[in-house]
Design an enzyme around this catalytic site. Sequence first.
Site, PDB file in Angstrom:
ATOM      1  CG  ASP A 174      -1.607   1.266   0.959  1.00  0.00           C
ATOM      2  OD1 ASP A 174      -2.307   1.661   0.422  1.00  0.00           O
ATOM      3  OD2 ASP A 174      -2.191   2.368   1.937  1.00  0.00           O
ATOM      4  CB  SER A 175       0.231   4.754  -1.134  1.00  0.00           C
ATOM      5  OG  SER A 175      -0.739   4.963  -0.112  1.00  0.00           O
TER       6      SER A 175
ATOM      7  CE1 TYR B 282       3.383   6.222  -3.067  1.00  0.00           C
ATOM      8  CE2 TYR B 282       2.470   3.998  -4.324  1.00  0.00           C
ATOM      9  CZ  TYR B 282       3.579   4.765  -3.256  1.00  0.00           C
ATOM     10  OH  TYR B 282       4.519   4.137  -3.561  1.00  0.00           O
ATOM     11  N   GLY B 283      -2.507   9.328  -4.236  1.00  0.00           N
ATOM     12  CA  GLY B 283      -3.937   9.030  -4.732  1.00  0.00           C
ATOM     13  C   GLY B 283      -3.634  10.794  -5.149  1.00  0.00           C
TER      14      GLY B 283
ATOM     15  CB  CYS C 210      -2.504   1.388  -3.109  1.00  0.00           C
ATOM     16  SG  CYS C 210      -2.715   2.445  -3.424  1.00  0.00           S
ATOM     17  CG  ASN C 211      -8.907   1.227  -3.938  1.00  0.00           C
ATOM     18  OD1 ASN C 211      -9.938   0.620  -4.651  1.00  0.00           O
ATOM     19  ND2 ASN C 211      -8.908   1.464  -2.579  1.00  0.00           N
TER      20      ASN C 211
ATOM     21  CD  GLU D 269      -2.928   8.543   6.271  1.00  0.00           C
ATOM     22  OE1 GLU D 269      -1.376   9.059   6.584  1.00  0.00           O
ATOM     23  OE2 GLU D 269      -2.584   7.330   5.645  1.00  0.00           O
TER      24      GLU D 269
ATOM     25  CB  CYS E 227     -10.141   5.289  -0.837  1.00  0.00           C
ATOM     26  SG  CYS E 227      -8.814   6.018  -0.486  1.00  0.00           S
ATOM     27  CB  THR E 228      -6.443   1.467   2.036  1.00  0.00           C
ATOM     28  OG1 THR E 228      -6.099   3.490   1.590  1.00  0.00           O
ATOM     29  CG2 THR E 228      -5.882   0.702   0.179  1.00  0.00           C
ATOM     30  CG  HIS E 229      -7.146   6.018   4.185  1.00  0.00           C
ATOM     31  ND1 HIS E 229      -6.143   5.157   2.882  1.00  0.00           N
ATOM     32  CD2 HIS E 229      -5.947   7.148   5.205  1.00  0.00           C
ATOM     33  CE1 HIS E 229      -4.442   5.809   3.505  1.00  0.00           C
ATOM     34  NE2 HIS E 229      -4.966   6.671   4.867  1.00  0.00           N
TER      35      HIS E 229
END
Length: 247
Positions: free
Chosen positions: A7-8, A39-40, A70-71, A150, A180-182
Amino acid sequence: MRIGVFDSGAGGLSVVKSLIKSEYFSEIIYYGDTARVPYGIKDKNTIIRYSLEALEFFNNFDINLLITACNTVSAYALEDMNQQSKYPVVGVIKSGVMALERHNIKKDDSILIIATRATISSNKYQDALKNLGYNNITAIQTGLFVPMVEEGIFNGEVLEATMNYYFKNISTPSALILGCTHFPLISDSLSRYFKNSPTLIHSGEAIVNYLEENYSLRKQRYETKLKIFASDNVLGLREIAKKWLSL
Ligand code: DGL
């Protein structure tokens, strides 16, 4: 089965949580590029370059499969990574889209995709959905949710105001793809915002189902070992992992 997860940064831990819960994997090697996240907001060539560098990191380990949690990486770098890798590299977009059928989402049901700017502009989700015959698609970039998660903001007035900012002109969809991962970390708030009615598609659950259907997996007798590495502040990432994986 020993797998890698890339992942980023920290977000991919939301996918790791589902992978651990599935009990299929003896060991997970996690690598977060915390020095260069996010990265997004970067462009395609940079995302591909960073992702290929991450592949070199995984050369130090004997893994059977690499998941790009990571998408944004899944949207841009999957093909290049697979060309240069000895093992399959699997992203989260195909599995996320396929999860809709599992949830009985009909072809003309409304689908809302939320993701980073890069993922949305790649059109990868939109194209994959259209290929499966879905035709009522809305895609919006909701990048502000990333730093909020975050910061540990999973609910409350700042998040409410941000959801309002992004969604005020959006009607409640039948399915909401957390692209998105978050976003799984704010899934309760997102669900409440839309009055609990959309089906939420979570990359972690979707990838586990996808792997079950496409690889011969066996349940493990012992708990999954998780090893966490990062390009910056690995101790910080391990602290986040302790918190997020127990949520
Ligand atoms: N991991 C990214 C994703 O799922 C979100 C964070 C970033 O922008 O790097 O798209």
